[in-house]
Design an enzyme around this catalytic site. Sequence first.
Site, PDB file in Angstrom:
ATOM      1  N   ILE A   8       0.832  -1.200   0.000  1.00 14.91           N
ATOM      2  CA  ILE A   8       0.000   0.000   0.000  1.00 14.91           C
ATOM      3  C   ILE A   8       0.870   1.254   0.000  1.00 14.91           C
ATOM      4  CG2 ILE A   8      -1.789   1.278   1.264  1.00 14.91           C
ATOM      5  CD1 ILE A   8      -2.719  -1.435   0.137  1.00 14.91           C
ATOM      6  N   PHE A   9       1.971   1.206   0.769  1.00 15.99           N
ATOM      7  CA  PHE A   9       2.840   2.377   0.922  1.00 15.99           C
ATOM      8  C   PHE A   9       4.246   1.910   1.252  1.00 15.99           C
ATOM      9  CE2 PHE A   9       4.875   5.392   3.851  1.00 15.99           C
ATOM     10  CZ  PHE A   9       4.916   6.525   3.053  1.00 15.99           C
ATOM     11  N   GLU A  32      -3.997  -5.083   7.986  1.00 14.28           N
ATOM     12  CA  GLU A  32      -3.094  -4.012   7.576  1.00 14.28           C
ATOM     13  C   GLU A  32      -1.858  -4.144   8.452  1.00 14.28           C
ATOM     14  OE1 GLU A  32      -5.434  -0.542   8.244  1.00 14.28           O
ATOM     15  OE2 GLU A  32      -6.771  -0.967   6.572  1.00 14.28           O
ATOM     16  N   ARG A  58       7.424  14.571  19.994  1.00 17.19           N
ATOM     17  CA  ARG A  58       6.923  13.532  19.096  1.00 17.19           C
ATOM     18  C   ARG A  58       5.623  14.027  18.451  1.00 17.19           C
ATOM     19  NH1 ARG A  58      10.643   9.804  17.659  1.00 17.19           N
ATOM     20  NH2 ARG A  58      11.596   8.797  19.466  1.00 17.19           N
ATOM     21  N   ALA A  70      17.140   6.008  21.960  1.00 18.12           N
ATOM     22  CA  ALA A  70      16.739   4.875  21.131  1.00 18.12           C
ATOM     23  C   ALA A  70      16.746   5.265  19.663  1.00 18.12           C
ATOM     24  CB  ALA A  70      15.339   4.408  21.526  1.00 18.12           C
ATOM     25  N   GLU A  86      23.085   5.126  18.963  1.00 17.94           N
ATOM     26  CA  GLU A  86      22.051   6.046  19.440  1.00 17.94           C
ATOM     27  C   GLU A  86      22.432   6.690  20.774  1.00 17.94           C
ATOM     28  OE1 GLU A  86      19.420   7.226  17.888  1.00 17.94           O
ATOM     29  OE2 GLU A  86      19.715   5.980  16.117  1.00 17.94           O
ATOM     30  N   PRO A 108       1.861  -5.685  18.503  1.00 14.75           N
ATOM     31  CA  PRO A 108       1.842  -6.888  17.676  1.00 14.75           C
ATOM     32  C   PRO A 108       0.617  -7.060  16.783  1.00 14.75           C
ATOM     33  CG  PRO A 108       1.447  -7.444  19.967  1.00 14.75           C
ATOM     34  CD  PRO A 108       1.822  -5.993  19.924  1.00 14.75           C
ATOM     35  N   GLY A 109      -0.418  -6.277  16.979  1.00 16.38           N
ATOM     36  CA  GLY A 109      -1.585  -6.381  16.119  1.00 16.38           C
ATOM     37  C   GLY A 109      -1.419  -5.660  14.795  1.00 16.38           C
ATOM     38  N   GLU A 134      15.258  15.532  15.000  1.00 16.75           N
ATOM     39  CA  GLU A 134      15.038  15.183  16.398  1.00 16.75           C
ATOM     40  C   GLU A 134      15.118  16.431  17.266  1.00 16.75           C
ATOM     41  OE1 GLU A 134      16.725  10.706  16.836  1.00 16.75           O
ATOM     42  OE2 GLU A 134      18.251  12.273  16.696  1.00 16.75           O
TER      43      GLU A 134
END
Length: 174
Positions: A8-9, A32, A58, A70, A86, A108-109, A134
């Site tokens: 899809i992308f 998806e 963020r 991270a 990092e 995880p879904g 950042e």
Amino acid sequence: MTENKTSIFHGKIVELYLESVRLPNGAQAQFEIVRHPGGAAVVALDRDARVCLLRQYRHAVGGWVWELPAGKLDPGEAPSVTAARELEEEAGLRATHWESLGEIISSPGVFTEVVHLFLARDLSIVPANAETHEVFEVHWVPFEEALTRAVAGELKDAKTLVGLFRTRHRLEQT
């Protein structure tokens, strides 16, 4: 088992696929799936039992988040190398003692992302080299205070929470 996968992308960091699969119970389903290369996060503890936390902007969550240093795994890069890179880039630190704190699966879904967690000690200061996209501040927080803030819900980033609590467990065993 994936029977059909449609792209899809394809972006700079992630890829999105629509995947048709047969589940272990025999049912057919469509998901998806966001494919992510994975990452590494570092619990950096200094000699005064303080942990390095970043207060990082963020956009995805609409503001500032407290996090461990991270970043994303580069192609072919070992998680331990990512963690060390990092830590230098974001916190301006190098560690001589490293311990694995295991892995976490962020969501995880939907995501394939696996984050590798590390405990870093015996720290020395090196030049930091943050990337232009950042925006963060480096803070040193007493480890016990960080745990208290985590329990109180002030820290919300999953890798940071798991990293802190696995570190507490590791320290209790030594």
